[in-house]
Design an enzyme around this catalytic site. Structure first.
Site, PDB file in Angstrom:
ATOM      1  N   LEU D 232       0.821  -1.207   0.000  1.00 53.49           N
ATOM      2  CA  LEU D 232       0.000   0.000   0.000  1.00 53.49           C
ATOM      3  C   LEU D 232       0.858   1.262   0.000  1.00 53.49           C
ATOM      4  O   LEU D 232       1.748   1.418   0.827  1.00 53.49           O
ATOM      5  CB  LEU D 232      -0.883  -0.012   1.249  1.00 53.49           C
ATOM      6  CG  LEU D 232      -1.798   1.203   1.421  1.00 53.49           C
ATOM      7  CD1 LEU D 232      -2.865   1.221   0.368  1.00 53.49           C
ATOM      8  CD2 LEU D 232      -2.389   1.186   2.809  1.00 53.49           C
ATOM      9  N   ASP D 233       0.583   2.162  -0.902  1.00 51.71           N
ATOM     10  CA  ASP D 233       1.242   3.470  -0.959  1.00 51.71           C
ATOM     11  C   ASP D 233       2.745   3.371  -1.189  1.00 51.71           C
ATOM     12  O   ASP D 233       3.488   4.313  -0.955  1.00 51.71           O
ATOM     13  CB  ASP D 233       0.997   4.288   0.324  1.00 51.71           C
ATOM     14  CG  ASP D 233      -0.466   4.660   0.468  1.00 51.71           C
ATOM     15  OD1 ASP D 233      -1.225   4.472  -0.493  1.00 51.71           O
ATOM     16  OD2 ASP D 233      -0.838   5.137   1.544  1.00 51.71           O
TER      17      ASP D 233
END
Lengths: 289, 289, 289, 289
Positions: D232-233
């Site tokens: 994520l991210d």
């Protein structure tokens, strides 16, 4: 950017009327001689049908001497009526900095040079005023003083040109040089003189531009770096930037902000020139950054 | 920024010739009536000896009605020949947006309004073309069409003014409205009309500015928001910004970049006006942000 | 900004728990003694209910001596449990610059000082390395060398503190000083030590941050200036900025861009401190610019 | 940028281990088939010895059908173990926009699409909440609602993937979609999902990032657009930007500024992807802009 540990490289700048096969022809020529292309950028101006290219290549496995490479380029580029220019990372450009009384751009360039940001030699500073001699001295660079009056201008410019040629200067940087160069001068060094001037929106001409900007309440002040041509401040633009300002800024604040943006923009333009990133076409530049 | 959970506040804008004691006098007056100052900014233009102030204060413990506060302000400000203006957070300004055929600024303002960024009501959109009616409809805002020819201009402007007054409009936003307002019009709404126009360095006048900018090889395009006065594009500047561009940008790219900077700058100017952050003095603005 | 032609002015910074009447009380006190407020900015943090104010005023018609003014301020501020600090334009702050081996920030500060951008005296440069002595010499500033090893750190810091106190230093600027100050040191000069460090998104800790940034492909590099506290790089932030970068940037390019943004941000933070524009509250700053 | 009056063009993206002759080989292949190169950019990563190239060429005089061109490319690129991808200006990419409750990015993308800034089709909007259906309706784009709970996530994702494949979607844009995509999902669309998230210096994780940024007194808020990967991210960064903020900004102001920078950065990343300007290598992108 080149440094002592880097292999020797060359940069080729090309410009001609667009036609098919240009990229292939040049790439093949270089490949055939053992050059390895490190970076290549190409731009076609579809309105004017012009082709622009920058090729940065490694020379370490070149099979032939440089003069033979250049002879081959001359033949190939001649075929396409191409303007071309080559430079070599082991042949540093020689730069003359012109100044008058403002020191911020001079300091900035000398400091960046010292930090290794500008791949060049700076063998001389030229000025029409004695004020900045101590700055040049700090960096151990000879300072050549040519006081200029209306009467002596032609003569002094003649001496400057003689010095520049004797010193084999490649690039002239007008770092807030407060003298208008004659047509003779600018035409002697086409696309080899970089000037910086302040810019505001709207633009103000004449004296005390920052005072005028203040009176008009502008919210931006900026700077433009361009090649000097005989039309003052009208040469091809290389780089521009602005900083925000407000009602709280005094003229002194605007001058300070102007200094910051001037030196950043000038340094950027000089670096791009030294790295052979700029092609001029008419009133415009193509900058491969 | 005010919202439903915020207490009711007022914003006072003041301007007069500078003299001692102004800050104290106003602060004392508000304190005496139970107002609590939340934010205050003051600027003295030392060249012109002018005093500018913005005071944002909480009304929740005000001891007197608003009309009595205003009466006291009138007396106190009269003593210093002060121009003053007050507005209240629970009385939203009423905004009319003027458009022609370009939709980007209209959309941007309507979307920001919807997101709560613009503390105002937008009861109407006025246009000289039918093109953007569907945009106004999407946001359920009445669209008033006034086609304008040379012959009908005076008459149509008269109708527009009547509508604006009937609707008690506080602010007119020219969101790429391609009609020059008459002197009668701009003088009817002094410091209450915000316009946006493109800006380049150097500036280009006349038609097709982005094509001209491209031909000249500029490296920045920008936008300026200003109050409209009878001198077209010469009113007091509120906000300006620029974006970088390069040889690789086509006219379409410049137009796209221009749109982005236009809508950002216009929205900022409108927000500052709605939050009573702008004072006009002559050709300049003081913006307390 | 003050200069030789300016009248003598003072700047008062104030901070306390918010309550009604603070602005009026201070403005009245100053007015009663003949001070003319030139600029005043006030901010209320509504969440924390804190009041912050900066008042810049003209002393030329002050009716009483400065020590009496300060005595009155002490009484008035005591009433509100207000932290306050006053400084005078004719009493330049004394700044010590700490360096190690990188020269760009040192050069930048010394040049700005010379250009009149920084209203201060710089009586000394302190370093743990001999490398930059020649830079200090160029600007005729004494260079104090304190080589530091793990064993000598406490002793050398003691000598540095003694020198700083003897020289009545007001502000310490860590211009890329590559030594972590001890807790004893930072607590001796609270809100009087400004540090600069690189910043990237995301942030990288540990050695060679620009190489890490390159490996991660970041598109921005930046710098943060903050007051040094005992938590390294965690003190109240004063100023931040970034520059864009791309895949074409080498580590050397990132370092160059980092230098530019570091020196701009550090100079801004130092100027704001010298102009008494910064108030610290907990982990945050209020900067009235 | 392509438009109706433009000739049909193709864009070729290439990536392989660096070796001599790559530029020449590709240029020759295209030239031999009658293609005219309009723009070509090439980058060599000298540390990793990787070669990246983007070639944009005119198809109007191509001598052979596209499938034959692609067969030739397959052979030539195979020789160098080159990853390659071609796209054609007359085959618009198909984009699905994923949203939850925030509308600013969705509006911005739909408006830019309408203005001709994004050369694509947007056949559908997918959401886990009903809130933005009316926005999609305004632009006449089908809105597909997939409410997601912990229990239904796998099943709903399965349906989403089926829809995306049935609709032959080329690019997924997570326009503030507040659901973490499963590993199965991100691996199904490698380098074809663009996400946007806020960025601050220092970075804050967890809930209410703008409140945390405010508490820490940051002077910048920003946004990062990246390809979504299972971390994520943490996927390869495409574009980043920041805006300045100050003590005077409330959380609402930071959110507003964050929205502006988010939508600008997301739109830029999407445009670059649609124009085939992005190559991914490991954790990094090469963006030829």
């Amino acid at each position: 950017m080149s440094d002592s540990r880097s292999p020797t490289t060359a940069t080729l700048l090309l410009c001609c009327r667009d036609r098919k096969g240009l990229v292939a022809a040049l790439a093949q020529l270089l490949y055939d001689q053992g050059a390895n292309i490190l970076d290549a950028q190409q731009h076609t101006d579809s309105l004017e049908e012009m082709f622009f290219q920058r090729i940065h290549f490694d020379l370490s496995e070149l099979d032939i001497p440089r003069d033979q490479l250049e002879a081959l380029l001359e033949i190939e580029c001649g075929r396409y009526q191409m303007r071309w220019r080559i430079s070599y990372s082991d042949r540093r450009k020689r730069v003359a900095i012109f100044v008058s009384k403002f020191e911020h751009c001079l300091y900035d360039l000398l400091l960046r040079h010292r930090l290794g940001e500008l791949h060049c030699e700076i063998p001389l500073v030229i000025s029409n005023h004695p004020d900045l001699e101590s700055v040049a001295e700090k960096f151990e660079i000879p300072y050549h003083l040519y006081p200029i009056t209306k009467q002596t201008k032609a003569e002094q410019e003649g001496k400057q040109i003689a010095l520049l040629e004797e010193q084999e200067i490649d690039l002239l940087v007008l770092a807030r040089y407060m003298q208008i160069l004659s047509k003779r001068f600018t035409e002697r060094f086409p696309e080899r003189i970089i000037n910086i001037h302040h810019s505001t929106l709207p633009a103000f001409v004449g004296a005390r531009p920052y005072q005028q900007a203040l009176d008009r309440g502008v919210k931006l002040v900026g700077a433009t770096a361009h090649y000097a041509t005989r039309d003052l401040d009208e040469g091809p633009i290389i780089a521009q930037d602005v900083v925000h300002c407000s009602h709280a800024d005094t003229v002194r604040d605007l001058i300070r902000k102007g200094r910051d943006v001037e030196r950043m923009v000038l340094a950027q333009a000089v670096r791009w020139h030294l790295e052979d990133r700029i092609l001029v076409h008419g009133r415009r530049t193509v900058v491969f950054f």
